[in-house]
Design a protein around this motif. Sequence first.
Motif, PDB file in Angstrom:
ATOM      1  N   ASN A 195       8.270  -2.008  -7.653  1.00 18.33           N
ATOM      2  CA  ASN A 195       8.256  -0.591  -7.286  1.00 18.33           C
ATOM      3  C   ASN A 195       8.608  -0.408  -5.816  1.00 18.33           C
ATOM      4  N   PHE A 196       9.279   0.691  -5.512  1.00 16.00           N
ATOM      5  CA  PHE A 196       9.489   1.046  -4.107  1.00 16.00           C
ATOM      6  C   PHE A 196       9.487   2.558  -3.964  1.00 16.00           C
ATOM      7  N   ILE A 197       9.156   2.996  -2.759  1.00 15.70           N
ATOM      8  CA  ILE A 197       9.025   4.422  -2.455  1.00 15.70           C
ATOM      9  C   ILE A 197      10.216   4.846  -1.601  1.00 15.70           C
ATOM     10  N   PRO A 198      11.145   5.604  -2.144  1.00 13.88           N
ATOM     11  CA  PRO A 198      12.352   5.947  -1.373  1.00 13.88           C
ATOM     12  C   PRO A 198      12.080   6.741  -0.113  1.00 13.88           C
ATOM     13  N   THR A 199      11.013   7.539  -0.095  1.00 10.65           N
ATOM     14  CA  THR A 199      10.712   8.326   1.108  1.00 10.65           C
ATOM     15  C   THR A 199      10.168   7.453   2.233  1.00 10.65           C
ATOM     16  N   ALA A 200       9.928   6.167   1.967  1.00 13.22           N
ATOM     17  CA  ALA A 200       9.433   5.253   3.002  1.00 13.22           C
ATOM     18  C   ALA A 200      10.556   4.417   3.600  1.00 13.22           C
ATOM     19  N   ILE A 201      11.791   4.819   3.376  1.00  9.08           N
ATOM     20  CA  ILE A 201      12.937   4.054   3.860  1.00  9.08           C
ATOM     21  C   ILE A 201      13.854   4.983   4.650  1.00  9.08           C
ATOM     22  N   TYR A 202      14.100   4.632   5.914  1.00  8.26           N
ATOM     23  CA  TYR A 202      15.017   5.413   6.746  1.00  8.26           C
ATOM     24  C   TYR A 202      16.461   5.072   6.414  1.00  8.26           C
ATOM     25  N   ASP A 203      16.852   3.874   6.797  1.00  9.55           N
ATOM     26  CA  ASP A 203      18.230   3.418   6.629  1.00  9.55           C
ATOM     27  C   ASP A 203      18.209   2.159   5.770  1.00  9.55           C
ATOM     28  N   PRO A 204      18.848   2.173   4.594  1.00 10.35           N
ATOM     29  CA  PRO A 204      18.761   1.028   3.687  1.00 10.35           C
ATOM     30  C   PRO A 204      19.193  -0.289   4.322  1.00 10.35           C
ATOM     31  N   ALA A 205      20.316  -0.284   5.034  1.00 11.05           N
ATOM     32  CA  ALA A 205      20.841  -1.528   5.598  1.00 11.05           C
ATOM     33  C   ALA A 205      19.849  -2.144   6.585  1.00 11.05           C
ATOM     34  N   HIS A 206      19.075  -1.311   7.264  1.00 13.91           N
ATOM     35  CA  HIS A 206      18.108  -1.817   8.238  1.00 13.91           C
ATOM     36  C   HIS A 206      16.751  -2.073   7.593  1.00 13.91           C
ATOM     37  N   CYS A 207      16.239  -1.065   6.868  1.00 14.34           N
ATOM     38  CA  CYS A 207      14.878  -1.160   6.339  1.00 14.34           C
ATOM     39  C   CYS A 207      14.743  -2.186   5.222  1.00 14.34           C
ATOM     40  N   LEU A 208      15.812  -2.428   4.486  1.00 15.45           N
ATOM     41  CA  LEU A 208      15.716  -3.305   3.317  1.00 15.45           C
ATOM     42  C   LEU A 208      16.251  -4.703   3.561  1.00 15.45           C
ATOM     43  N   GLN A 209      16.704  -4.976   4.782  1.00 15.12           N
ATOM     44  CA  GLN A 209      17.237  -6.309   5.042  1.00 15.12           C
ATOM     45  C   GLN A 209      16.151  -7.376   4.884  1.00 15.12           C
ATOM     46  N   SER A 210      14.897  -7.003   5.168  1.00 14.50           N
ATOM     47  CA  SER A 210      13.811  -7.961   5.000  1.00 14.50           C
ATOM     48  C   SER A 210      13.637  -8.330   3.528  1.00 14.50           C
ATOM     49  N   THR A 211      13.782  -7.354   2.629  1.00 15.40           N
ATOM     50  CA  THR A 211      13.664  -7.627   1.198  1.00 15.40           C
ATOM     51  C   THR A 211      14.721  -8.627   0.757  1.00 15.40           C
ATOM     52  N   VAL A 212      15.945  -8.392   1.188  1.00 17.77           N
ATOM     53  CA  VAL A 212      17.046  -9.294   0.839  1.00 17.77           C
ATOM     54  C   VAL A 212      16.753 -10.697   1.372  1.00 17.77           C
ATOM     55  N   GLY A 213      16.240 -10.759   2.604  1.00 16.77           N
ATOM     56  CA  GLY A 213      15.943 -12.053   3.208  1.00 16.77           C
ATOM     57  C   GLY A 213      14.825 -12.785   2.491  1.00 16.77           C
ATOM     58  N   TRP A 214      13.756 -12.054   2.117  1.00 18.14           N
ATOM     59  CA  TRP A 214      12.647 -12.691   1.407  1.00 18.14           C
ATOM     60  C   TRP A 214      13.125 -13.259   0.068  1.00 18.14           C
ATOM     61  N   ALA A 215      13.880 -12.453  -0.685  1.00 14.03           N
ATOM     62  CA  ALA A 215      14.340 -12.906  -1.997  1.00 14.03           C
ATOM     63  C   ALA A 215      15.211 -14.153  -1.868  1.00 14.03           C
ATOM     64  N   LYS A 216      16.079 -14.159  -0.877  1.00 18.72           N
ATOM     65  CA  LYS A 216      16.969 -15.311  -0.671  1.00 18.72           C
ATOM     66  C   LYS A 216      16.173 -16.559  -0.308  1.00 18.72           C
ATOM     67  N   ASN A 217      15.219 -16.411   0.618  1.00 14.64           N
ATOM     68  CA  ASN A 217      14.434 -17.562   1.055  1.00 14.64           C
ATOM     69  C   ASN A 217      13.546 -18.123  -0.059  1.00 14.64           C
ATOM     70  N   LEU A 218      13.130 -17.238  -0.976  1.00 16.30           N
ATOM     71  CA  LEU A 218      12.260 -17.666  -2.067  1.00 16.30           C
ATOM     72  C   LEU A 218      13.047 -18.153  -3.279  1.00 16.30           C
ATOM     73  N   GLY A 219      14.357 -18.076  -3.200  1.00 17.60           N
ATOM     74  CA  GLY A 219      15.193 -18.560  -4.295  1.00 17.60           C
ATOM     75  C   GLY A 219      15.215 -17.655  -5.510  1.00 17.60           C
ATOM     76  N   ILE A 220      14.942 -16.349  -5.306  1.00 18.32           N
ATOM     77  CA  ILE A 220      14.975 -15.390  -6.415  1.00 18.32           C
ATOM     78  C   ILE A 220      16.333 -14.693  -6.396  1.00 18.32           C
ATOM     79  N   ALA A 221      17.143 -14.964  -7.387  1.00 15.17           N
ATOM     80  CA  ALA A 221      18.502 -14.412  -7.432  1.00 15.17           C
ATOM     81  C   ALA A 221      18.460 -12.894  -7.561  1.00 15.17           C
ATOM     82  N   PRO A 222      19.372 -12.188  -6.895  1.00 15.16           N
ATOM     83  CA  PRO A 222      19.377 -10.727  -6.960  1.00 15.16           C
ATOM     84  C   PRO A 222      19.456 -10.171  -8.376  1.00 15.16           C
ATOM     85  N   ASP A 223      20.204 -10.843  -9.274  1.00 16.09           N
ATOM     86  CA  ASP A 223      20.356 -10.293 -10.620  1.00 16.09           C
ATOM     87  C   ASP A 223      19.084 -10.398 -11.455  1.00 16.09           C
TER      88      ASP A 223
END
Length: 358
Positions: A195-223
């Motif tokens: 789950n995520f709350i869209p009103t808690a995100i300013y700019d996707p490229a900035h605010c969500l880069q941590s999510t992308v990084g966590w998933a990559k480091n944990l070996g969880i494929a985006p698909d």
Amino acid sequence: MPCARCQTIPLSSDEPGNLLLTCAVRELMDKLTGFLEHQGLGGCVEDRVVRLPNTRLREFLVLVRDSGAFNRLEYQGISALRLDSGETLTFHAFTRARTLDRWLSLLDADALLDILEHRRFISWFQPILAADTGAVIGHEALLRGQRQDGSLMFPGEILSTAADNDLLFQVDRQARETALHSAAAQCLDGQLFINFIPTAIYDPAHCLQSTVGWAKNLGIAPDRIVFEVVETERVDDIEHLKRILDFYRTSGYRVALDDVGSGYASLNLLAQIRPDIIKVDMEIIRHIDTDPGRQTVFRALIGIARELDIQVLAEGIETPGELAHVVAEGADLLQGYLFARPAPEPPQPNGLEFWTKS
């Protein structure tokens, strides 16, 4: 660079600093300075700003609250800003200022602040099944908070408290991180619904880069990851939501729209953003096998989803009758207490005799 808005926890510091106070009207300033003198706090007044050096904000707020010297309207008219020792007053610092009314509300939110500060969010998991075979295709990560005494804070209280105290940014970021780390720790296979709350995100490229990084480091494929939009009724800026979902899709993730059918807003979003999956609101699923009105709404949603190439997940299934009806009507995915309740460790689903008998 990490976003300070998401990572800063109000009232987390108990170090003394310079407390600045100002009032909406002079009469209230006179009352405030009189209160401070009576409490032996004094302070330096300049240009209608009171400066209290070497002051702990939490202690000051408790003193104000317990004194009963001000009413609710006066709380709303007094603003407070704490500066660290040696910190200079800048225009950016004003973003941390709150009215006393808001600061005192944070005192009441102390349990959530403590969970955030000590990172005591955990994820429980509920299985999601394929409607044609009953196979577990994934799990939804459901947020829980652990209080100091070990008791749990559930999503309704977490989100309402966060919304009332401007903490949705911190909650949403930690919740996404917790879901990914918990899934990795459980060695989960299949799809992971977060789950995520869209009103808690300013700019996707900035605010969500941590999510992308966590998933990559944990070996969880985006698909494998499906991000669910929650609190759809609060989404006012649909273009902003589209930018968020476009970022996720460009990064290889899929997106789902939660509680579809619960109101006009979710149906409007369905038409405009075309998610990969819609989760039909459990209020529509409840007693659907005996309620012609609910059956009509569900059938219509199935038809819309087929036209838009969207998968349909029926959530909140509790009885064999509900299960049989939504499968017969064409649901793609299933979720509910009939199969398993959320648990810290992914539970084995019940109700699989439905498919063995078919």
